[in-house]
Scaffold this active site. Structure first.
Site: not given
Length: 330
Positions: A54, A131
Site C-alpha cells: 500500500c 494499518c
C-alpha cells in the site's frame, strides 16, 4: 486538520472518535535523538517498516532502559494515510512502560481495539485493518534491533499473507469473532488476499502452505463441531434437570453426587486437612443408591469417618438429591 480533508461524507462514520482524534492530533508523533537518550541514560532504538502493498511506512523510536529492558519513551514518524498515523500513535503509546519482550506481544488486534470508542464496535473499516498490522511489524523490527536478532525470531505465528503480514492465528480469530463465511469477508477484515492473491487459493504465482479457502473451511468446520457439542451438552443438562435423582441413569446420578460433594462437602473436609473420593455408585433392588467413598488425608484416620462425618455426608446428599442415598466408606 478538518475532517473532510481526510475523509468525506458518511465514510467518516466508519472511524471511531478515538481514531479521528489521533489522526488530527497525534500525541506521540516526532523523533527521539541520541541526545534524548543520553539525557535519559537510555539506549536509542530506531526501526523502520514499510508495506510495499500500500506504500505506507512507519519509523519507530524507542528509549530503552538497558538495566530493565523497559521502554521509557516512544515516538513515531508515519508516511501514510490518516489511519496509519492513528495506528502508529496508538502503538507508540502502548509500548511505553513495557519491557521489550512485553512490547513484542502487542498485536495488530491490540492496536485496533485500543482505538475503539466501545468494545463492540470496530475502530476502522475492514479495508483499513492493515494499518494496524504495520504498527505490529515495526515493533518487532525495533525489538530485533535492540536484541540483535532477526525480526523472524519473534514470529510465533505462521504468516499466511505476506503482502499484508496477516498471521494464521489472526485469520482464525477474525473468522470466529465476526462469524465470517466467505474469503471476501476475510479480505475486508484483515486485508489478507487483497494484493497478490497467492494466499487465496492454490494456483497463484507463489505456492503456499496455507490458503484462505482452506483456513475458512477448516475453521467453519471447527465452529460447527463446537456448536453441535455445546448444543448436545445443553440438551443433556436440560434432560438431567428435568429428571429426579431416582430417575437418572447411574452416570447421571454419579455426576449429581459429585456436584453436591464438590459444592457442599469437600470444602468442609479440606478445612481440616481431609478429603474423599467416590469409588463407585450402585443401585440395589430396593431402589437404594449406595455411594462408595474412600477418605483421604486427615479423614482417612479419623474416628468420626464412620460416625459423625459419615452421617453428615449422607444427610447432605439425601437432602439435596434423594432420601434413598446411602454412603458406604471403604
Amino acid at each position: 486538520m478538518a475532517k473532510n480533508s481526510l475523509i468525506g461524507g458518511s465514510i467518516w462514520d466508519e472511524y471511531s472518535q478515538v481514531v479521528q482524534d489521533r489522526m488530527n492530533n497525534p500525541r506521540f508523533m516526532g523523533e527521539l535523538t541520541e541526545e534524548d537518550a543520553k539525557k535519559a541514560n537510555a539506549k536509542l532504538i530506531v526501526a523502520d517498516f514499510g508495506a510495499e502493498s500500500c506504500g505506507d511506512a512507519v519509523r519507530l523510536y524507542w528509549l530503552v532502559d538497558e538495566k530493565t529492558d523497559t521502554i521509557i519513551d516512544a515516538k513515531f514518524k508515519s508516511f501514510g494515510c490518516g489511519t496509519a498515523i492513528a495506528s502508529s500513535d496508538t502503538m507508540a503509546e502502548l509500548c511505553i512502560g513495557k519491557t521489550v519482550d512485553e512490547a513484542v506481544k502487542i498485536t495488530n488486534i491490540d492496536v485496533e481495539k485500543a482505538m475503539r470508542d466501545n468494545p463492540d464496535t470496530p475502530a476502522v473499516p475492514p479495508q483499513k485493518m492493515h494499518c494496524s498490522v504495520m504498527a505490529y511489524d515495526v515493533i518487532k523490527a525495533a525489538a530485533a534491533s535492540y536484541k540483535g536478532v532477526d525480526p523472524e525470531h519473534f514470529e510465533d505465528e505462521i504468516i499466511v499473507c505476506e503482502c499484508a503480514r496477516v498471521s494464521l492465528g489472526t485469520i482464525k480469530e477474525v473468522i470466529r469473532l465476526n462469524d465470517l463465511h466467505t474469503v471476501e469477508e476475510i479480505t475486508q477484515y484483515t486485508k489478507a488476499g487483497a494484493f497478490c492473491k497467492s494466499c487465496v487459493r492454490p494456483g497463484g504465482h507463489e505456492k503456499r502452505e496455507y490458503y484462505l479457502v482452506d483456513i475458512l473451511r477448516d475453521t467453519r468446520a471447527e465452529m460447527e463441531q463446537e456448536r453441535l457439542k455445546a448444543q448436545a451438552n445443553a440438551q443433556a443438562n436440560n434432560n438431567l434437570s428435568d429428571l429426579s435423582f431416582d430417575e437418572m441413569t447411574l452416570v447421571g446420578q454419579l455426576k449429581a453426587v459429585e456436584s453436591v460433594i464438590d459444592q457442599e462437602i469437600r470444602p468442609m473436609l479440606m478445612m481440616d486437612g481431609g478429603n474423599l473420593e467416590i469409588l463407585d455408585i450402585r443401585k440395589d433392588n430396593d431402589q437404594n443408591v449406595d455411594v462408595y467413598i474412600r477418605y483421604l488425608g486427615a479423614c482417612s484416620g479419623c474416628a468420626s469417618g464412620a460416625g459423625g462425618t459419615l452421617y453428615a455426608i449422607e444427610n447432605v446428599l439425601q437432602e439435596n438429591l434423594s432420601p434413598h442415598i446411602r454412603v458406604m466408606p471403604v
